[in-house]
Design an enzyme around this catalytic site. Structure first.
Site, PDB file in Angstrom:
ATOM      1  N   GLU A 294       0.758  -1.232  -0.017  1.00 57.46           N
ATOM      2  CA  GLU A 294       0.023  -0.006   0.022  1.00 57.46           C
ATOM      3  C   GLU A 294       1.390   1.352  -0.044  1.00 57.46           C
ATOM      4  O   GLU A 294       1.333   1.555   1.091  1.00 57.46           O
ATOM      5  CB  GLU A 294      -1.264  -0.313   1.188  1.00 57.46           C
ATOM      6  CG  GLU A 294      -1.896  -1.054   1.208  1.00 57.46           C
ATOM      7  CD  GLU A 294      -3.419  -0.950   0.619  1.00 57.46           C
ATOM      8  OE1 GLU A 294      -3.330   0.214  -0.144  1.00 57.46           O
ATOM      9  OE2 GLU A 294      -3.413  -2.190   1.199  1.00 57.46           O
ATOM     10  N   CYS A 328      -3.076   8.297   2.602  1.00 56.80           N
ATOM     11  CA  CYS A 328      -2.471   8.629   0.918  1.00 56.80           C
ATOM     12  C   CYS A 328      -3.526   8.751   0.294  1.00 56.80           C
ATOM     13  O   CYS A 328      -3.336   9.066  -1.084  1.00 56.80           O
ATOM     14  CB  CYS A 328      -2.194   6.702   0.767  1.00 56.80           C
ATOM     15  SG  CYS A 328      -3.471   6.161   2.052  1.00 56.80           S
TER      16      CYS A 328
HETATM   17  P1  NAD Z   1      10.059   8.339   5.490  1.00 55.53           P
HETATM   18  O1  NAD Z   1      10.916   7.904   3.852  1.00 55.53           O
HETATM   19  O2  NAD Z   1      11.158   9.001   6.310  1.00 55.53           O
HETATM   20  O3  NAD Z   1       9.933   7.108   5.985  1.00 55.53           O
HETATM   21  C1  NAD Z   1       8.101   6.799   5.893  1.00 55.53           C
HETATM   22  C2  NAD Z   1       7.823   5.303   6.759  1.00 55.53           C
HETATM   23  O4  NAD Z   1       8.865   3.831   6.577  1.00 55.53           O
HETATM   24  C3  NAD Z   1       8.427   4.877   8.080  1.00 55.53           C
HETATM   25  O5  NAD Z   1       7.009   4.705   9.375  1.00 55.53           O
HETATM   26  C4  NAD Z   1       9.623   3.785   8.405  1.00 55.53           C
HETATM   27  O6  NAD Z   1       9.380   3.416   9.165  1.00 55.53           O
HETATM   28  C5  NAD Z   1       9.784   3.527   6.627  1.00 55.53           C
HETATM   29  N1  NAD Z   1      10.460   3.068   6.292  1.00 55.53           N
HETATM   30  C6  NAD Z   1      11.310   3.294   6.085  1.00 55.53           C
HETATM   31  N2  NAD Z   1      12.644   2.654   5.282  1.00 55.53           N
HETATM   32  C7  NAD Z   1      12.388   1.310   5.305  1.00 55.53           C
HETATM   33  C8  NAD Z   1      12.379   0.480   5.405  1.00 55.53           C
HETATM   34  N3  NAD Z   1      13.686   0.172   5.092  1.00 55.53           N
HETATM   35  N4  NAD Z   1      11.580  -0.779   5.637  1.00 55.53           N
HETATM   36  C9  NAD Z   1      10.468  -0.633   6.427  1.00 55.53           C
HETATM   37  N5  NAD Z   1       9.797   0.419   6.753  1.00 55.53           N
HETATM   38  C10 NAD Z   1      11.134   1.356   6.273  1.00 55.53           C
HETATM   39  O7  NAD Z   1       8.588   8.933   4.720  1.00 55.53           O
HETATM   40  P2  NAD Z   1       7.464  10.119   5.749  1.00 55.53           P
HETATM   41  O8  NAD Z   1       8.102  11.162   5.878  1.00 55.53           O
HETATM   42  O9  NAD Z   1       7.582   9.900   7.568  1.00 55.53           O
HETATM   43  O10 NAD Z   1       6.612  10.271   4.384  1.00 55.53           O
HETATM   44  C11 NAD Z   1       6.146  10.508   3.212  1.00 55.53           C
HETATM   45  C12 NAD Z   1       5.907   9.198   2.350  1.00 55.53           C
HETATM   46  O11 NAD Z   1       5.434   7.876   3.146  1.00 55.53           O
HETATM   47  C13 NAD Z   1       4.803  10.215   1.799  1.00 55.53           C
HETATM   48  O12 NAD Z   1       5.088  11.290   0.509  1.00 55.53           O
HETATM   49  C14 NAD Z   1       3.968   9.617   1.187  1.00 55.53           C
HETATM   50  O13 NAD Z   1       3.622   8.692  -0.187  1.00 55.53           O
HETATM   51  C15 NAD Z   1       4.092   7.936   1.733  1.00 55.53           C
HETATM   52  N6  NAD Z   1       3.488   7.208   3.173  1.00 55.53           N
HETATM   53  C16 NAD Z   1       1.923   6.774   2.803  1.00 55.53           C
HETATM   54  C17 NAD Z   1       1.210   5.739   3.186  1.00 55.53           C
HETATM   55  C18 NAD Z   1       0.462   5.445   2.951  1.00 55.53           C
HETATM   56  O14 NAD Z   1       0.018   5.073   4.039  1.00 55.53           O
HETATM   57  N7  NAD Z   1       0.645   4.817   1.126  1.00 55.53           N
HETATM   58  C19 NAD Z   1       1.532   6.132   4.687  1.00 55.53           C
HETATM   59  C20 NAD Z   1       2.981   6.876   5.246  1.00 55.53           C
HETATM   60  C21 NAD Z   1       4.318   7.829   4.512  1.00 55.53           C
END
Ligand code: NAD
Length: 520
Positions: A294, A328
């Site tokens: 997702e 999202c």
């Molecule tokens: P980010 O890249 O800093 O990380 C976001 C999340 O990803 C964190 O919860 C982290 O634990 C996880 N993560 C990062 N690297 C990982 C890895 N190697 N393995 C497992 N988990 C990992 O981004 P952010 O600034 O927190 O969020 C921004 C972006 O995240 C948004 O642009 C959006 O697209 C996306 N997002 C999407 C959803 C969704 O419901 N689809 C939810 C949260 C964030």
């Protein structure tokens, strides 16, 4: 064509998509239980201790590295999160493998009963859960309660579905033969949940996997460990055997690499950013492990000039700024037809600028802070870039104060497609409004990005509604509604927004494999 009840909803902070899906308040008055979290006063704003939960043991200290969990409203430290070590992860994997062998044999009705009991405990503890959720993410308490009610609904759905996992028979080729097709749990699951909707996106993963007969190791986001632990405690108190659900905390890339590379893990479920999803899918491919992804979106909203503009605005503004835009499926790129464009921009701007931003614990607050400093930097970068490309801010566009991560509800117009914000998901409180002349042109603009999670269109013409529903490239299309919150319907994207679904029968299917047994 919009759900008439939506127009009667009182406040925003209550996103219509969620409100519509949320039952009337039905949680019982708080009472004491054996849950250690719940023993604290419901009025206490203190945070809770954090730990790895592995094989029924709460593990913290012992030289484990830690990092701070921050309150996004004021940047103060809520708690200290212990990081899983390699040894912790190996223990979680072995525990998950052992527990799976037992849990898969537990009859579906008993699995269902444990899941449903956990949902009752979440209802009973809802007020404290909501407070912790608000402390971690910053969202208004009303939104936190709504998320928890939706989490319960999703878990109830999955728990009930445990009883409806059916196989089938086909005619044997032999006179006394049998040909039986059955559905079996896929095995131990590694799940990764994000911070934006941390109760719903952990609760529905856990409940669906457990309903199917799988064990799960889940890693919540670094920002929201307590919300996940509270759900795990509800399962423990409901009688879930040790090891069926393990919670690990800490450094995301180390945890995901270790878990996904293990042959013990048979399924990966990830919700989060597209770039991380690509990395995890590549890791899973090394083991030929199926994944449900997702990922991000960048939802277009097409507003035709035959729509009831005031009703569209009444739906759109709350949905845009719900969770400070960190959803999202948040409506983001508004394409508004010439005839209603000016009025739409004016009214949208007025409504956005009237939103009270503040502490989620304050009942007057309609929008809380961004969840972390990364989002604040992203907003500042994207807005500056949009303005440098010729975009105009009609309201907002600035950080509020210098503590925590508060940001103004923002509206941008005249932003060219070359600006970064028209291509990268802002995941923040910004609406970008553009004009269009004919519907085909709007569909083309809506489909131009590599994302396809949610798309919306508003029109009163049936032919247009059908055209838009058919032509928008998206896993979910809302026609005259933003409502996708039903646990009985699948939730998922296409293109780079991911693959596979949560919720619906598809959500349980994701944790099952098919076996064909042919008897001679
Ligand atoms: P980010 O890249 O800093 O990380 C976001 C999340 O990803 C964190 O919860 C982290 O634990 C996880 N993560 C990062 N690297 C990982 C890895 N190697 N393995 C497992 N988990 C990992 O981004 P952010 O600034 O927190 O969020 C921004 C972006 O995240 C948004 O642009 C959006 O697209 C996306 N997002 C999407 C959803 C969704 O419901 N689809 C939810 C949260 C964030």
């Amino acid at each position: 064509m919009a759900c008439p009840s939506l127009t009667r909803e009182r406040s925003f902070g209550a996103p219509l998509s969620l409100l519509c899906a949320t039952m009337p308040p039905r949680f019982a008055p708080p009472h004491r239980s054996t849950c250690s979290l719940w023993r604290r006063s419901v009025t206490s704003l203190s945070y809770v201790p954090l730990y790895q939960w592995i094989d029924g043991n709460k593990l913290s200290g012992d030289g484990r590295e830690t990092s701070d969990v921050l309150n996004p409203f004021d940047g103060t430290v809520l708690g200290s999160m212990p990081h899983a070590t390699e040894a912790d992860l190996q223990a979680a994997l072995e525990s998950s493998q052992r527990a799976f062998k037992q849990w898969r044999k537990v009859p579906a009705w008993e699995r269902s009963a444990i899941i449903l009991k956990a949902t009752n405990l979440i209802r009973e503890r809802l007020e404290q859960f909501a407070t912790i959720l608000t402390l971690e993410v910053g969202k208004p308490l009303a939104e936190a309660r709504m998320e928890l009610n939706l989490t319960v609904e999703s878990m109830v759905w999955a728990g009930e579905e445990a009883k409806r996992i059916y196989g089938r028979t086909v005619e044997s080729r032999l006179p006394h033969g049998r040909a039986i097709i059955s559905r079996e749990p896929i095995g131990p699951v590694a799940a990764f949940a994000p911070w934006n909707v941390p109760a719903l996106l952990t609760g529905r993963k856990i409940a669906a996997a457990l309903a199917a007969g799988c064990s799960m190791i889940i890693k919540p986001s670094e920002e929201t460990p307590a919300t996940c632990l509270m759900i795990a405690e509800a399962f423990a108190d409901a009688g879930l055997p040790a090891g069926v659900l393990n919670v690990v905390l800490g450094e995301p890339s180390m945890i995901s690499k270790t878990l996904i590379s293990s042959p013990i893990i048979r399924k990966v479920s990830f919700t989060g950013p597209t770039p991380v999803g690509k990395q995890l899918a590549a890791l899973a491919a090394q083991q030929v492990t199926p994944v449900t992804m997702e990922l991000g979106g960048h939802a277009p909203v097409i507003v035709c000039d035959d729509a009831n503009i005031d009703a569209v605005l009444a739906f759109s503004v709350p949905n845009k700024y719900f969770n400070a835009g960190a959803s999202c499926i948040a409506p983001t790129r508004f394409y508004v037809q010439d005839g209603v464009y000016d009025a739409f921009v004016e009214k949208f701007t007025a409504a956005a600028s009237a939103i009270k931003v503040g502490n989620g614990l304050d009942p007057e607050t309609r929008m809380g802070p961004l969840a972390n400093g990364r989002r604040l930097q992203a907003m500042e970068r994207l807005i500056a870039d949009a303005v440098s490309h010729g975009g105009t801010i009609t309201t907002g566009g600035k950080r509020i104060g210098d503590q925590g991560f508060l940001y103004e509800p923002t509206v941008l117009v005249n932003v060219p497609e070359s600006a970064q914000i028209m291509n990268d998901e802002p995941f923040g409180p910004v609406a970008i409004i553009s004009r269009f002349t004919n519907v085909e042109e709007a569909i083309e603009k809506a489909n131009r990005l590599p994302f396809g999670l949610a798309a919306y269109a508003f029109t009163s013409t049936t032919a247009r509604a059908n055209l838009l529903a058919d032509c928008l490239e998206s896993g979910m299309v809302g026609i005259n509604t933003y409502y996708f919150g039903m646990p009985e319907a699948p939730f998922g994207g296409v293109k780079q927004s991911g693959y596979g679904s949560e919720n619906g029968t598809e959500g349980i299917d994701a944790y099952l494999v098919t076996k064909f047994a042919n008897y001679a």
